[in-house]
Design an enzyme around this catalytic site. Structure first.
Site, PDB file in Angstrom:
ATOM      1  N   PHE A 136       0.857  -1.188   0.000  1.00 54.23           N
ATOM      2  CA  PHE A 136       0.000   0.000   0.000  1.00 54.23           C
ATOM      3  C   PHE A 136       0.890   1.234   0.000  1.00 54.23           C
ATOM      4  O   PHE A 136       1.689   1.434   0.917  1.00 54.23           O
ATOM      5  CB  PHE A 136      -0.926   0.039   1.213  1.00 54.23           C
ATOM      6  CG  PHE A 136      -1.828   1.254   1.228  1.00 54.23           C
ATOM      7  CD1 PHE A 136      -2.951   1.301   0.421  1.00 54.23           C
ATOM      8  CD2 PHE A 136      -1.526   2.349   2.017  1.00 54.23           C
ATOM      9  CE1 PHE A 136      -3.775   2.424   0.405  1.00 54.23           C
ATOM     10  CE2 PHE A 136      -2.340   3.476   2.014  1.00 54.23           C
ATOM     11  CZ  PHE A 136      -3.470   3.510   1.204  1.00 54.23           C
ATOM     12  N   ASP A 220       9.540   2.844   1.282  1.00 54.48           N
ATOM     13  CA  ASP A 220       8.374   3.592   1.765  1.00 54.48           C
ATOM     14  C   ASP A 220       8.349   3.491   3.291  1.00 54.48           C
ATOM     15  O   ASP A 220       7.982   2.457   3.856  1.00 54.48           O
ATOM     16  CB  ASP A 220       7.105   3.001   1.149  1.00 54.48           C
ATOM     17  CG  ASP A 220       5.830   3.711   1.610  1.00 54.48           C
ATOM     18  OD1 ASP A 220       5.845   4.359   2.674  1.00 54.48           O
ATOM     19  OD2 ASP A 220       4.808   3.585   0.911  1.00 54.48           O
ATOM     20  N   LYS A 249       3.335  10.858   7.953  1.00 49.45           N
ATOM     21  CA  LYS A 249       2.704  10.429   9.203  1.00 49.45           C
ATOM     22  C   LYS A 249       3.419  10.989  10.440  1.00 49.45           C
ATOM     23  O   LYS A 249       3.271  12.148  10.782  1.00 49.45           O
ATOM     24  CB  LYS A 249       2.594   8.903   9.237  1.00 49.45           C
ATOM     25  CG  LYS A 249       1.523   8.341   8.301  1.00 49.45           C
ATOM     26  CD  LYS A 249       1.335   6.862   8.511  1.00 49.45           C
ATOM     27  CE  LYS A 249       0.285   6.263   7.596  1.00 49.45           C
ATOM     28  NZ  LYS A 249      -1.085   6.602   8.000  1.00 49.45           N
TER      29      LYS A 249
END
Length: 395
Positions: A136, A220, A249
């Site tokens: 994802f 990532d 984040k």
């Protein structure tokens, strides 16, 4: 429906489901809803609120920078942006040639990484980009093309071309990597897949094979960065050096910001005018990220994540519930594997008992609490989660 649910249903786009509650305030590891109910927050906005809620360092950074300078566009720079670029390249070990590009989210960071991969195409022969099955990387068209979940991509086909999804095995790497590959992009832990770790030796093999074939290795770190796994970045557990990482984040602690950090010669691929963002790198976002990362470093919260994560995994296994099939992850990114597909029931019962957790899928509960948790929060979580599991197992 309650009044707020009716308002939500009438006016919020139906790309997201009905929220679990209407939250009004937070303090540390706790939040309160509009009815005054208190919750122990072990999700932290999906690994975002690294310092918890309303941390004085976060509040002071937002208020003081907003009172000075909030936005200037990328025709100018500011001290917070320069400081954050220096900080991120230092923490990532990017060396003297490391550089940073700033956006506003993880998806934007991965869009920048996708474009970076396209630039690694001297002579036009490198037409392939590899990502992993079940990966994802975001919901924008470019990041969605990298995402290895067909049910997310299918409604929006055709995707940007050239992306291939391979299994997360060393054998698949060896079979897939060749001189036509521009880049391989991977998550050190696949959070949305259920907190699934890469096989042992995978990142080391990926580094060796991408280097051999001239491909970029892009990591990532959007969910695994900012100390979440007990290291500043997840790739550091493998002792490798990638060509680029994407972060978001937790680096902003609740303020929207994303970044692409490049290493070595990769830092020279982008040239003037090839990428940008109106809001990216604004002084407000970068000042907050500096404050958050500075507090993580000052307070030793990376080590705390490693220690508390080990403790939580032991505690969960020690509950002895027949529903617990296993515990995965590193640091404070934890996946609790369930023996039955009842994750939705677990989340609902946890909310009823004042505990916020997440169903990554039908058989996995994801935990990503603030990095500030201590003995009291670990004890409270264990007691509440044990009660949740007992209740769901008896249904």
């Amino acid at each position: 429906m309650t009044a707020w649910q009716q308002r939500f249903d009438a006016r919020i786009m139906r790309s997201i489901g009905m929220p679990l509650a209407k939250l009004e305030r937070g303090d540390g590891v706790r939040v309160w809803d509009d009815a005054g109910n208190e919750y122990l927050d072990f999700l932290a906005g999906i690994a975002v609120n690294a310092l918890g809620h309303a941390h004085p360092v976060f509040v002071d950074a937002v208020s003081s920078q907003a009172a000075a300078l909030a936005h200037v566009s990328n025709y100018f720079t500011t001290e917070p942006a320069l400081e954050l670029a220096e900080r991120l390249t230092r923490l990532a070990g990017a060396g003297e040639h490391g550089r940073a590009w700033f956006g506003n989210s993880g998806a934007e960071a991965n869009e920048a990484a996708f474009k970076l991969a396209r630039l690694n195409n001297s002579g036009g022969a490198r037409t392939r980009v590899l990502a992993l099955v079940d990966a994802f990387h975001g919901r924008t068209m470019g990041s969605l093309a990298l995402t290895g979940k067909p049910h997310m991509r299918d409604p929006f086909e055709p995707m940007p071309g050239g992306v291939e999804h391979i299994p997360a095995t060393v054998e698949a790497l060896e079979a897939s990597l060749d001189d036509a590959v521009a880049a391989l992009i991977v998550e050190p832990i696949q959070g949305e897949a259920g907190v699934v770790e890469l096989p042992g030796g995978f990142l080391e093999a990926a580094r060796e094979l991408t280097r051999r074939h001239g491909a970029l290795l892009i990591i990532d770190e959007i969910q695994t960065g900012a100390g979440r796994t007990g290291a500043w970045f997840g790739f550091q557990h493998a002792g490798i050096t990638p060509d680029a990482i994407t972060v978001a984040k937790g680096i902003g602690g609740g303020f929207p910001i994303g970044a692409l950090v490049t290493f070595g010669e990769t830092s020279s691929l982008f040239t003037k005018g090839q990428h940008g963002s109106t809001f990216g790198g604004n002084p407000l976002a970068t000042a907050v990220a500096n404050a958050v990362l500075g507090e993580i470093e000052r307070a030793g919260l990376v080590d705390n994540a490693a220690r508390r994560g080990d403790e939580l995994r032991r505690r969960i296994l020690g509950i002895g519930s027949s529903l617990v099939h296993g515990v995965r992850g590193k640091g404070l990114l934890i996946g609790v594997g369930l023996s039955e597909p009842v994750a939705g029931r677990v989340v609902a019962e946890a909310m009823r008992r004042g505990l916020i957790v997440n169903a990554a899928n039908d058989s996995t509960i994801r935990l990503a609490p603030p990095l500030i948790i201590g003995d009291a929060e670990v004890d409270e979580f264990t007691t509440r989660f044990a009660g949740v599991l007992d209740t769901v197992a008896s249904l």
